[in-house]
Design an enzyme around this catalytic site. Structure first.
Site, mmCIF file in Angstrom:
data_model
loop_
_atom_site.group_PDB
_atom_site.id
_atom_site.type_symbol
_atom_site.label_atom_id
_atom_site.label_comp_id
_atom_site.label_asym_id
_atom_site.label_seq_id
_atom_site.Cartn_x
_atom_site.Cartn_y
_atom_site.Cartn_z
ATOM 1 N N LYS A 96 6.300 8.191 -4.848
ATOM 2 C CA LYS A 96 5.806 9.523 -4.501
ATOM 3 C C LYS A 96 6.947 10.390 -3.943
ATOM 4 C CE LYS A 96 1.831 8.466 -6.079
ATOM 5 N NZ LYS A 96 0.478 8.252 -5.609
HETATM 6 C C1 LIG Z 1 -0.843 7.503 -5.853
HETATM 7 C C2 LIG Z 1 -2.168 8.159 -5.935
HETATM 8 C C3 LIG Z 1 -3.242 7.804 -5.110
HETATM 9 C C4 LIG Z 1 -3.288 6.570 -4.252
HETATM 10 O O1 LIG Z 1 -2.259 6.295 -3.474
HETATM 11 P P1 LIG Z 1 -1.848 4.798 -3.048
HETATM 12 O O2 LIG Z 1 -0.977 5.079 -1.890
HETATM 13 O O3 LIG Z 1 -1.121 4.208 -4.212
HETATM 14 O O4 LIG Z 1 -3.068 4.059 -2.690
HETATM 15 C C5 LIG Z 1 -4.395 8.551 -5.161
HETATM 16 N N1 LIG Z 1 -4.528 9.584 -6.006
HETATM 17 C C6 LIG Z 1 -3.534 9.944 -6.839
HETATM 18 C C7 LIG Z 1 -3.753 11.110 -7.727
HETATM 19 C C8 LIG Z 1 -2.329 9.235 -6.845
HETATM 20 O O5 LIG Z 1 -1.370 9.572 -7.705
#
Ligand SMILES: *Cc1c(COP(=O)(O)O)cnc(C)c1O
Length: 369
Positions: free
Chosen positions: A184
Site C-alpha cells: 500500500k
Molecule cells: C488492501 C485492501 C483492503 C484490506 O486490507 P488488508 O490490510 O490487506 O486487510 C481492503 N480493501 C481494499 C480495497 C484493499 O485494497
C-alpha cells in the site's frame, strides 16, 4: 533478460529502521507504547479528522467500522462489485449482506446511480472504495446516504492522500478505513486504521477493538469484543512512513507520468482515469485494453512475464466468486475487470526501468501474439 521487475515493493529507509529499533529497544513490543498514539495522531491530522484508531489490518478496520455503527444480521450494505474481496468479506463478518452494484466507467469506482436503485428497507450503509488510488464520487454518495438515513464507510485502503474536491479521502464519510499492507502507499507490514469525526463512533470502536473491556473495571466484559490492535513496532514503521508520505505520493505520480509519456498515444490501451475534481495517487498504474484488441489481457500478462515484468490482473467482480455468485450482472464491472491489468508501480522504480517496460509492452501490442 533484464532483472525481474516486481509489481510493487516498499520503500524502507534509515528512518524506518531507526524508529523500529527504538520501539523494540523500549521493550514496548505489543500494543502499548508511544508510537501508536503518535502514528494515530499524525495520520488523523494528515487526513483532517479528529479521531483515529490503529488496527491489525485493513480488513478488520472495515469490520470494526461496521460493528461500531451497529450493523448486524438482517442488514444490507451496498458495495461496488469491483473491489478487493476484503470489502465484501468484512460485511459478512458483521452478519450483514453485501449488495454489489456497478461502477462508473470513468472512475472505476461505485456508481451513485446504481446505489440509488439498490437501496431497500434493510440497507444500513454504503462502502465506496477509492479504487487503485482514484476517489469515488463522494458528494453523490453522501447525498444518497443522507436522503436514506445510511452510513458511509470509505474503503480508502488504496488511496492514502487521494483527494475528492480538495478533501482527503477517508475523512469524507462517517468512517474512513485504511490498510497498511506491504504494497500500500504507506506500510506497517500488516496494519490498518479507522478514522472518524464522531466521538461516539470512535469510543465505540476503541471499546470493541480492545475486547469490550469495561473502562472502570479491569477484566470485566459486558459484550463480545475483539483484539484488533496494532503493535508499537508496526506503528513505529508506520510513523516513519507517514513522515515521508508526501515524497512517496510524488514518486507514485512521477511513475505514472513516466508511463504516460511512453504510452500516451499508443492505440488500443488506456491508462488510469483522473477526473477534474480528483487527485489520483496512482496506487497502481493500470492499463485497460480496448475491447477490439486482438491480444487478450491474459496473453499480454504472460508475454510481459517472459520479459521479466510482473503484472496483476484487475480484481474480479465480487459477484462472480462462488460464495457471492449472483445472477445479476454488473456490466461495467464485468467488462473493465476482464480488460484491466496493473503494471509495476513501486516507488523504487527508475525512469530506465519504465522505458524498458513500455518498450516491451509496445512491441507485444504491435505483434499481437
Ligand atoms: C488492501 C485492501 C483492503 C484490506 O486490507 P488488508 O490490510 O490487506 O486487510 C481492503 N480493501 C481494499 C480495497 C484493499 O485494497
Amino acid at each position: 533478460m533484464a532483472k525481474f521487475i516486481p509489481i510493487a515493493e516498499p520503500s524502507i529507509t534509515q528512518k524506518e529502521i531507526e524508529y523500529v529499533r527504538d520501539a523494540i529497544k523500549s521493550g514496548w513490543v505489543s500494543s502499548l507504547g508511544e508510537y501508536i498514539a503518535r502514528f494515530e495522531q499524525k495520520f488523523a491530522e494528515y487526513i483532517g479528522v479528529k479521531y483515529a484508531l490503529t488496527t491489525m489490518n485493513g480488513t478488520v478496520a472495515l469490520h470494526l467500522a461496521l460493528v461500531s455503527l451497529g450493523i448486524k444480521e438482517g442488514d444490507e450494505v451496498i458495495i461496488p462489485d469491483l473491489t478487493f474481496i476484503a470489502t465484501a468479506n468484512a460485511v459478512v463478518y458483521s452478519g450483514a449482506k453485501p449488495v454489489m452494484v456497478d461502477i462508473e466507467r470513468d472512475t472505476w469506482c461505485i456508481d451513485p446511480k446504481c446505489i440509488k436503485k439498490a437501496v431497500t428497507k434493510r440497507t444500513k450503509a454504503i462502502i465506496p472504495v477509492h479504487l487503485y488510488g482514484h476517489p469515488a464520487n463522494m458528494n453523490d454518495v453522501n447525498e444518497i446516504a443522507e436522503q436514506n438515513g445510511l452510513y458511509v464507510i470509505e474503503d480508502a485502503a488504496e488511496a492514502h492522500g487521494a483527494e475528492y474536491k480538495g478533501k482527503k479521502v477517508g475523512g469524507i464519510g462517517d468512517v474512513g478505513c485504511f490498510s497498511f499492507y506491504g504494497n500500500k502507499i504507506i506500510t506497517t507490514g500488516e496494519g490498518g486504521m479507522i478514522m472518524t469525526n464522531n466521538e461516539e463512533i470512535f469510543e465505540r470502536a476503541k471499546f470493541l477493538r480492545d475486547h469490550a473491556m469495561d473502562a472502570n473495571k479491569r477484566y470485566w466484559h459486558t459484550e463480545i469484543g475483539y483484539n484488533y490492535r496494532m503493535t508499537n513496532l508496526q506503528a513505529a514503521l508506520g510513523l516513519a512512513q507517514l513522515e515521508r508520505i508526501d515524497s512517496l505520493i510524488s514518486k507514485k505520480e512521477l511513475v505514472f507520468d513516466w508511463y504516460e509519456e511512453h504510452l500516451n498515444n499508443i492505440p488500443g490501451i488506456k491508462l488510469n482515469p483522473e477526473k477534474e475534481w480528483a487527485k489520483n495517487v496512482y496506487w497502481m498504474v493500470c492499463l485497460v485494453m480496448d475491447k477490439s484488441s486482438p491480444l487478450s489481457r491474459d496473453n499480454l500478462m504472460i508475454r510481459l512475464k517472459e520479459k521479466g515484468i510482473d503484472t496483476r490482473p484487475f480484481f474480479y467482480p465480487i459477484s462472480q466468486m462462488p460464495m457471492y455468485r449472483s445472477s445479476k450482472i454488473n456490466p461495467v464491472a464485468y467488462d473493465i475487470s476482464q480488460r484491466g491489468v496493473s503494471l509495476p508501480s513501486g516507488v523504487n522504480l527508475n525512469k530506465e526501468q519504465i522505458a524498458y517496460i513500455c518498450q516491451q509492452l509496445k512491441g507485444i501490442l504491435k505483434n499481437k501474439i
